[in-house]
Motif scaffolding. Sequence first.
Motif, PDB file in Angstrom:
ATOM      1  N   PRO A 199      26.510  24.629  63.339  1.00 58.64           N
ATOM      2  CA  PRO A 199      27.288  25.503  62.491  1.00 58.64           C
ATOM      3  C   PRO A 199      26.694  25.686  61.012  1.00 58.64           C
ATOM      4  O   PRO A 199      25.644  25.186  60.812  1.00 58.64           O
ATOM      5  CB  PRO A 199      28.697  24.921  62.475  1.00 58.64           C
ATOM      6  CG  PRO A 199      28.350  23.370  62.332  1.00 58.64           C
ATOM      7  CD  PRO A 199      27.080  23.137  63.243  1.00 58.64           C
ATOM      8  N   ALA A 200      27.098  26.650  60.690  1.00 58.30           N
ATOM      9  CA  ALA A 200      26.763  26.964  59.362  1.00 58.30           C
ATOM     10  C   ALA A 200      28.016  27.128  58.392  1.00 58.30           C
ATOM     11  O   ALA A 200      29.059  27.416  58.649  1.00 58.30           O
ATOM     12  CB  ALA A 200      26.106  28.697  59.023  1.00 58.30           C
ATOM     13  N   LEU A 201      27.553  26.554  56.985  1.00 61.88           N
ATOM     14  CA  LEU A 201      28.681  26.663  56.090  1.00 61.88           C
ATOM     15  C   LEU A 201      28.215  27.582  55.040  1.00 61.88           C
ATOM     16  O   LEU A 201      26.930  27.551  54.715  1.00 61.88           O
ATOM     17  CB  LEU A 201      28.648  25.266  55.496  1.00 61.88           C
ATOM     18  CG  LEU A 201      28.915  24.033  56.340  1.00 61.88           C
ATOM     19  CD1 LEU A 201      29.193  22.834  55.607  1.00 61.88           C
ATOM     20  CD2 LEU A 201      30.248  24.230  57.094  1.00 61.88           C
ATOM     21  N   ARG A 202      28.970  28.255  54.534  1.00 63.28           N
ATOM     22  CA  ARG A 202      28.432  29.424  53.317  1.00 63.28           C
ATOM     23  C   ARG A 202      29.858  29.590  52.409  1.00 63.28           C
ATOM     24  O   ARG A 202      30.960  29.479  52.732  1.00 63.28           O
ATOM     25  CB  ARG A 202      28.213  30.567  54.063  1.00 63.28           C
ATOM     26  CG  ARG A 202      27.917  31.742  53.119  1.00 63.28           C
ATOM     27  CD  ARG A 202      27.292  33.022  53.658  1.00 63.28           C
ATOM     28  NE  ARG A 202      26.671  33.950  52.566  1.00 63.28           N
ATOM     29  CZ  ARG A 202      27.141  35.424  52.603  1.00 63.28           C
ATOM     30  NH1 ARG A 202      27.517  35.841  53.772  1.00 63.28           N
ATOM     31  NH2 ARG A 202      26.344  35.889  51.633  1.00 63.28           N
ATOM     32  N   ILE A 203      29.247  29.578  51.055  1.00 66.25           N
ATOM     33  CA  ILE A 203      30.322  29.957  49.967  1.00 66.25           C
ATOM     34  C   ILE A 203      30.582  31.267  49.807  1.00 66.25           C
ATOM     35  O   ILE A 203      29.492  32.126  49.505  1.00 66.25           O
ATOM     36  CB  ILE A 203      29.702  29.115  48.719  1.00 66.25           C
ATOM     37  CG1 ILE A 203      29.460  27.640  48.980  1.00 66.25           C
ATOM     38  CG2 ILE A 203      30.903  29.473  47.506  1.00 66.25           C
ATOM     39  CD1 ILE A 203      28.657  27.124  47.614  1.00 66.25           C
ATOM     40  N   VAL A 204      31.550  31.916  49.999  1.00 63.92           N
ATOM     41  CA  VAL A 204      32.074  33.179  49.952  1.00 63.92           C
ATOM     42  C   VAL A 204      33.194  33.552  49.235  1.00 63.92           C
ATOM     43  O   VAL A 204      34.273  33.074  49.272  1.00 63.92           O
ATOM     44  CB  VAL A 204      32.323  33.888  51.438  1.00 63.92           C
ATOM     45  CG1 VAL A 204      32.450  35.214  51.271  1.00 63.92           C
ATOM     46  CG2 VAL A 204      31.124  33.501  52.416  1.00 63.92           C
ATOM     47  N   ASP A 205      32.987  34.232  48.045  1.00 65.63           N
ATOM     48  CA  ASP A 205      34.053  34.518  47.072  1.00 65.63           C
ATOM     49  C   ASP A 205      35.076  33.114  46.662  1.00 65.63           C
ATOM     50  O   ASP A 205      36.208  32.923  46.787  1.00 65.63           O
ATOM     51  CB  ASP A 205      35.109  35.423  47.696  1.00 65.63           C
ATOM     52  CG  ASP A 205      34.573  36.699  47.871  1.00 65.63           C
ATOM     53  OD1 ASP A 205      33.418  37.258  47.090  1.00 65.63           O
ATOM     54  OD2 ASP A 205      34.800  37.484  48.782  1.00 65.63           O
ATOM     55  N   GLU A 206      34.114  32.163  46.418  1.00 67.32           N
ATOM     56  CA  GLU A 206      34.510  30.842  45.871  1.00 67.32           C
ATOM     57  C   GLU A 206      35.176  30.076  46.835  1.00 67.32           C
ATOM     58  O   GLU A 206      35.757  28.938  46.582  1.00 67.32           O
ATOM     59  CB  GLU A 206      35.487  31.051  44.671  1.00 67.32           C
ATOM     60  CG  GLU A 206      34.518  31.679  43.479  1.00 67.32           C
ATOM     61  CD  GLU A 206      35.423  31.635  42.190  1.00 67.32           C
ATOM     62  OE1 GLU A 206      36.597  31.011  42.267  1.00 67.32           O
ATOM     63  OE2 GLU A 206      34.860  32.046  41.232  1.00 67.32           O
ATOM     64  N   GLU A 207      35.279  30.523  48.230  1.00 65.70           N
ATOM     65  CA  GLU A 207      35.712  29.744  49.352  1.00 65.70           C
ATOM     66  C   GLU A 207      34.582  29.286  50.115  1.00 65.70           C
ATOM     67  O   GLU A 207      33.727  30.040  50.453  1.00 65.70           O
ATOM     68  CB  GLU A 207      36.609  30.551  50.050  1.00 65.70           C
ATOM     69  CG  GLU A 207      37.245  29.960  51.336  1.00 65.70           C
ATOM     70  CD  GLU A 207      37.984  30.878  52.330  1.00 65.70           C
ATOM     71  OE1 GLU A 207      39.287  30.719  52.408  1.00 65.70           O
ATOM     72  OE2 GLU A 207      37.541  31.953  52.673  1.00 65.70           O
ATOM     73  N   VAL A 208      34.811  27.921  50.971  1.00 68.86           N
ATOM     74  CA  VAL A 208      33.835  27.587  51.928  1.00 68.86           C
ATOM     75  C   VAL A 208      34.161  27.936  53.181  1.00 68.86           C
ATOM     76  O   VAL A 208      35.380  27.598  53.676  1.00 68.86           O
ATOM     77  CB  VAL A 208      33.618  26.049  51.754  1.00 68.86           C
ATOM     78  CG1 VAL A 208      32.425  25.470  52.548  1.00 68.86           C
ATOM     79  CG2 VAL A 208      33.039  25.735  50.079  1.00 68.86           C
TER      80      VAL A 208
END
Length: 300
Positions: free
Chosen positions: A190-199
Amino acid sequence: MTTQSIYYSIADLQLNITFPSECNLPELLPNFEPFRVSFQSDKPISCSVTVTEEEFPFERDKAKLLSDISIVWGDNFTFYETEEAYYILIKTENDPSIQWKMRSSKDFRKNVIYCGPIDKPKNQLISWFCMVAFAQSALLHQCVMIHASVVMNDEGGYAFLGKSGTGKSTHSKLWLTHNEGFELLNDDNPALRIVDEEVRVYGTPWSGKTPCYRAESRPLKALVRLRQAPHNIFYVKEDKDALLALLPSCSAIRWNLNLYSTLINILVVIIDKVKIGELHCLPDKEAAQICFSHVQNYNK
């Protein structure tokens, strides 16, 4: 040679793959089809990959060998660095004198794959090369690929880490069986991404031996490293211990200091926002229930 370019959205990043026009893409890369999109100018292109039947040169005497072993390819794998690029070479099983290869820019934004005549038996090889390119280039977009199995419900996703053979897939199956409302999101990469201060955790086209290719995402609620044990005990990990729990499962080229330091910075943010744990466990119902009780409804 005429070509066609196809776009895929993975972790809300675009992967652009260019093939010879005669290739049947759905047949060649069926695991990518759920992620296929038209070009979307509002989403950044993580990397582009060109798959060609025309071999490109590699001067071994001008390159530095960085690695000659791979979990996937064993001693058929070599990884080289030149002043301008990285080269990954894979020996073929039938004729070791023939080597398939990928040339990548130092940030992995631009990649060229050569694997001889493009046909269905090479789909695993092409898919793997694309995963390597995407995993490295995505780091520049606050995104990291991890080796994990992930379950999800309506509220969020839960990722289970560990060495190969630890029981990540088994633990996910225990959650699906004994914790109501869960589904499998991805079973390997899977991929983890930080988006708008949310993981957030995302499904990808790469899911190991389990055909689970879901173009979905959830807020990431917890990351749990599994260790086999004669008992079931959950330990919370913080700060340095949390980093050490996550780092072995992340995809990053350790020799590229820019990409590696970017990975560390991403993990520091994840540790601050997501619960990190370690579960010493048996492959049983109690392990899934204990783990769930420790991570549900958790907010940092």
